[in-house]
Design a protein around this motif. Structure first.
Motif, PDB file in Angstrom:
ATOM      1  N   MET A   7       0.831  -1.192   0.000  1.00  0.00           N
ATOM      2  CA  MET A   7       0.000   0.000   0.000  1.00  0.00           C
ATOM      3  C   MET A   7       0.874   1.254   0.000  1.00  0.00           C
ATOM      4  O   MET A   7       1.900   1.282   0.669  1.00  0.00           O
ATOM      5  CB  MET A   7      -0.907   0.047   1.245  1.00  0.00           C
ATOM      6  N   LEU A   8       0.457   2.268  -0.749  1.00  0.00           N
ATOM      7  CA  LEU A   8       1.135   3.567  -0.747  1.00  0.00           C
ATOM      8  C   LEU A   8       0.091   4.660  -0.838  1.00  0.00           C
ATOM      9  O   LEU A   8      -0.759   4.633  -1.738  1.00  0.00           O
ATOM     10  CB  LEU A   8       2.103   3.672  -1.934  1.00  0.00           C
ATOM     11  N   TRP A   9       0.135   5.590   0.093  1.00  0.00           N
ATOM     12  CA  TRP A   9      -0.720   6.774  -0.019  1.00  0.00           C
ATOM     13  C   TRP A   9       0.051   7.989   0.474  1.00  0.00           C
ATOM     14  O   TRP A   9       1.029   7.873   1.205  1.00  0.00           O
ATOM     15  CB  TRP A   9      -2.023   6.596   0.759  1.00  0.00           C
ATOM     16  N   ASP A  10      -0.393   9.160   0.026  1.00  0.00           N
ATOM     17  CA  ASP A  10       0.232  10.398   0.459  1.00  0.00           C
ATOM     18  C   ASP A  10      -0.064  10.616   1.942  1.00  0.00           C
ATOM     19  O   ASP A  10      -1.202  10.438   2.392  1.00  0.00           O
ATOM     20  CB  ASP A  10      -0.303  11.582  -0.349  1.00  0.00           C
ATOM     21  N   ALA A  11       0.949  11.010   2.683  1.00  0.00           N
ATOM     22  CA  ALA A  11       0.774  11.248   4.119  1.00  0.00           C
ATOM     23  C   ALA A  11      -0.310  12.293   4.353  1.00  0.00           C
ATOM     24  O   ALA A  11      -0.480  13.240   3.572  1.00  0.00           O
ATOM     25  CB  ALA A  11       2.093  11.691   4.736  1.00  0.00           C
ATOM     26  N   ASN A  12      -1.060  12.120   5.421  1.00  0.00           N
ATOM     27  CA  ASN A  12      -2.124  13.047   5.778  1.00  0.00           C
ATOM     28  C   ASN A  12      -2.206  13.140   7.299  1.00  0.00           C
ATOM     29  O   ASN A  12      -1.318  12.653   8.009  1.00  0.00           O
ATOM     30  CB  ASN A  12      -3.458  12.605   5.149  1.00  0.00           C
ATOM     31  N   GLU A  13      -3.281  13.739   7.814  1.00  0.00           N
ATOM     32  CA  GLU A  13      -3.380  13.946   9.252  1.00  0.00           C
ATOM     33  C   GLU A  13      -3.483  12.647  10.052  1.00  0.00           C
ATOM     34  O   GLU A  13      -3.268  12.628  11.265  1.00  0.00           O
ATOM     35  CB  GLU A  13      -4.574  14.845   9.588  1.00  0.00           C
ATOM     36  N   HIS A  14      -3.800  11.540   9.366  1.00  0.00           N
ATOM     37  CA  HIS A  14      -3.857  10.247  10.051  1.00  0.00           C
ATOM     38  C   HIS A  14      -2.493   9.575  10.158  1.00  0.00           C
ATOM     39  O   HIS A  14      -2.349   8.568  10.863  1.00  0.00           O
ATOM     40  CB  HIS A  14      -4.795   9.299   9.298  1.00  0.00           C
ATOM     41  N   SER A  15      -1.508  10.094   9.447  1.00  0.00           N
ATOM     42  CA  SER A  15      -0.206   9.431   9.343  1.00  0.00           C
ATOM     43  C   SER A  15       0.687   9.796  10.522  1.00  0.00           C
ATOM     44  O   SER A  15       0.873  10.973  10.828  1.00  0.00           O
ATOM     45  CB  SER A  15       0.488   9.830   8.040  1.00  0.00           C
ATOM     46  N   ARG A  16       1.238   8.786  11.158  1.00  0.00           N
ATOM     47  CA  ARG A  16       2.206   9.016  12.224  1.00  0.00           C
ATOM     48  C   ARG A  16       3.579   9.301  11.622  1.00  0.00           C
ATOM     49  O   ARG A  16       3.825   9.050  10.450  1.00  0.00           O
ATOM     50  CB  ARG A  16       2.263   7.800  13.143  1.00  0.00           C
ATOM     51  N   ASN A  17       4.474   9.805  12.456  1.00  0.00           N
ATOM     52  CA  ASN A  17       5.792  10.181  11.953  1.00  0.00           C
ATOM     53  C   ASN A  17       6.521   9.015  11.304  1.00  0.00           C
ATOM     54  O   ASN A  17       7.268   9.192  10.349  1.00  0.00           O
ATOM     55  CB  ASN A  17       6.644  10.761  13.088  1.00  0.00           C
ATOM     56  N   PHE A  18       6.312   7.799  11.821  1.00  0.00           N
ATOM     57  CA  PHE A  18       7.055   6.663  11.295  1.00  0.00           C
ATOM     58  C   PHE A  18       6.545   6.199   9.940  1.00  0.00           C
ATOM     59  O   PHE A  18       7.149   5.317   9.333  1.00  0.00           O
ATOM     60  CB  PHE A  18       7.062   5.485  12.282  1.00  0.00           C
ATOM     61  N   SER A  19       5.447   6.754   9.444  1.00  0.00           N
ATOM     62  CA  SER A  19       4.971   6.326   8.132  1.00  0.00           C
ATOM     63  C   SER A  19       4.854   7.493   7.155  1.00  0.00           C
ATOM     64  O   SER A  19       4.027   7.485   6.251  1.00  0.00           O
ATOM     65  CB  SER A  19       3.627   5.599   8.253  1.00  0.00           C
ATOM     66  N   ARG A  20       5.698   8.473   7.327  1.00  0.00           N
ATOM     67  CA  ARG A  20       5.796   9.570   6.370  1.00  0.00           C
ATOM     68  C   ARG A  20       7.072   9.405   5.551  1.00  0.00           C
ATOM     69  O   ARG A  20       8.030   8.790   5.992  1.00  0.00           O
ATOM     70  CB  ARG A  20       5.800  10.916   7.092  1.00  0.00           C
ATOM     71  N   GLY A  21       7.064   9.934   4.341  1.00  0.00           N
ATOM     72  CA  GLY A  21       8.271   9.895   3.519  1.00  0.00           C
ATOM     73  C   GLY A  21       8.309   8.775   2.503  1.00  0.00           C
ATOM     74  O   GLY A  21       9.265   8.665   1.737  1.00  0.00           O
ATOM     75  N   TYR A  22       7.283   7.929   2.482  1.00  0.00           N
ATOM     76  CA  TYR A  22       7.233   6.888   1.463  1.00  0.00           C
ATOM     77  C   TYR A  22       6.935   7.501   0.099  1.00  0.00           C
ATOM     78  O   TYR A  22       6.172   8.464  -0.013  1.00  0.00           O
ATOM     79  CB  TYR A  22       6.137   5.872   1.775  1.00  0.00           C
ATOM     80  N   ASP A  23       7.489   6.904  -0.945  1.00  0.00           N
ATOM     81  CA  ASP A  23       7.155   7.309  -2.306  1.00  0.00           C
ATOM     82  C   ASP A  23       7.285   6.095  -3.223  1.00  0.00           C
ATOM     83  O   ASP A  23       7.458   4.964  -2.754  1.00  0.00           O
ATOM     84  CB  ASP A  23       8.019   8.484  -2.784  1.00  0.00           C
ATOM     85  N   GLU A  24       7.199   6.328  -4.521  1.00  0.00           N
ATOM     86  CA  GLU A  24       7.210   5.229  -5.485  1.00  0.00           C
ATOM     87  C   GLU A  24       8.496   4.407  -5.442  1.00  0.00           C
ATOM     88  O   GLU A  24       8.481   3.219  -5.754  1.00  0.00           O
ATOM     89  CB  GLU A  24       6.982   5.784  -6.895  1.00  0.00           C
ATOM     90  N   THR A  25       9.603   5.018  -5.053  1.00  0.00           N
ATOM     91  CA  THR A  25      10.860   4.266  -5.026  1.00  0.00           C
ATOM     92  C   THR A  25      10.813   3.142  -3.996  1.00  0.00           C
ATOM     93  O   THR A  25      11.438   2.095  -4.185  1.00  0.00           O
ATOM     94  CB  THR A  25      12.062   5.185  -4.738  1.00  0.00           C
ATOM     95  N   TRP A  26      10.077   3.324  -2.924  1.00  0.00           N
ATOM     96  CA  TRP A  26       9.947   2.274  -1.910  1.00  0.00           C
ATOM     97  C   TRP A  26       9.194   1.072  -2.486  1.00  0.00           C
ATOM     98  O   TRP A  26       9.533  -0.082  -2.222  1.00  0.00           O
ATOM     99  CB  TRP A  26       9.217   2.808  -0.674  1.00  0.00           C
ATOM    100  N   VAL A  27       8.179   1.355  -3.269  1.00  0.00           N
ATOM    101  CA  VAL A  27       7.411   0.273  -3.891  1.00  0.00           C
ATOM    102  C   VAL A  27       8.299  -0.500  -4.852  1.00  0.00           C
ATOM    103  O   VAL A  27       8.278  -1.741  -4.887  1.00  0.00           O
ATOM    104  CB  VAL A  27       6.179   0.832  -4.625  1.00  0.00           C
ATOM    105  N   GLU A  28       9.100   0.205  -5.630  1.00  0.00           N
ATOM    106  CA  GLU A  28       9.960  -0.461  -6.604  1.00  0.00           C
ATOM    107  C   GLU A  28      11.055  -1.288  -5.924  1.00  0.00           C
ATOM    108  O   GLU A  28      11.387  -2.389  -6.383  1.00  0.00           O
ATOM    109  CB  GLU A  28      10.547   0.574  -7.554  1.00  0.00           C
ATOM    110  N   LYS A  29      11.610  -0.801  -4.836  1.00  0.00           N
ATOM    111  CA  LYS A  29      12.613  -1.582  -4.106  1.00  0.00           C
ATOM    112  C   LYS A  29      11.985  -2.855  -3.547  1.00  0.00           C
ATOM    113  O   LYS A  29      12.598  -3.930  -3.565  1.00  0.00           O
ATOM    114  CB  LYS A  29      13.228  -0.742  -2.996  1.00  0.00           C
ATOM    115  N   LEU A  30      10.766  -2.733  -3.045  1.00  0.00           N
ATOM    116  CA  LEU A  30      10.076  -3.908  -2.526  1.00  0.00           C
ATOM    117  C   LEU A  30       9.801  -4.909  -3.644  1.00  0.00           C
ATOM    118  O   LEU A  30      10.030  -6.115  -3.483  1.00  0.00           O
ATOM    119  CB  LEU A  30       8.769  -3.478  -1.861  1.00  0.00           C
TER     120      LEU A  30
END
Length: 202
Positions: A7-30
């Motif tokens: 799963m990948l979504w743009d960080a929002n008010e529900h996002s904790r600090n530990f789940s910010r900063g993800y982008d498409e490159t993380w999906v590709e590495k996975l």
């Protein structure tokens, strides 16, 4: 065929600090981690809030749940109703995992890790076909709380030491026989300057 979902979504008010900063490159590495270590035919699906551009052959499926994504949206992959491995973006694949995929093709329950020996988490979910009810019956509960309520096996008991939490098992202790290391909370893979991360998460 096994399906791998994340799963990948743009960080929002529900996002904790530990789940910010993800982008498409993380999906590709996975994706590349699975491609290196899974010899069974598989398809890779990213559930997302908007269209993304990927260089790897990653399928995309928009979230059906309305509103801004929160962690409960991690239940959405179960809508696929197929043999399924569900992982977070901060997961490093280190060795052959054909047997995990094979298990999903024949099992009758989902399997969850239990990093601290007290309760399951959803760092890695192995799911057989026919489990769409996990999505259909979900009413917005926290994703981990909801999965814990489902009949499940424990990955740690089936394959001891092969699917490990970085915080609970690996940090300060070494990899051992780990084939998958899942990072939940902090730190994340980029902050761990070890050769196995550089090799497995690229």
């Amino acid at each position: 065929m096994i399906t791998v979902a994340t799963m990948l979504w743009d960080a929002n008010e529900h996002s904790r600090n530990f789940s910010r900063g993800y982008d498409e490159t993380w999906v590709e590495k996975l994706y590349r981690g699975f491609d290196r270590n899974l010899s069974r035919p598989f398809r890779f699906v990213c559930f997302t809030d908007r269209y993304r551009e990927f260089n790897e052959p990653i399928l995309q499926q928009r979230f059906r749940t309305r509103g801004k994504p929160d962690y409960g949206f991690c239940i959405e992959p179960f809508i696929l109703n197929v043999p399924l491995i569900v992982v977070g973006l901060d997961t490093v694949i280190l060795g052959n995992i054909d047997h995990l995929a094979d298990w999903c093709m024949t099992a009758d329950k989902i399997a969850l890790p239990n990093p601290y020996g007290k309760e399951a988490c959803n760092g890695v979910v192995l799911c057989p076909a026919g489990k769409r009810a996990i999505f259909d019956d979900w009413r917005g509960e926290n994703d981990m709380d909801w999965l814990r309520k489902q009949p499940h096996e424990t990955i740690d008991a089936i394959w001891p030491g092969e699917v490990q939490s970085y915080k609970a098992h690996v940090r300060g202790k070494g990899l051992g026989a780990a084939r998958i290391v899942y990072f939940h909370g902090m730190p994340k893979p980029p902050a761990v300057n070890e050769a196995w991360v550089r090799e497995g998460w690229q």
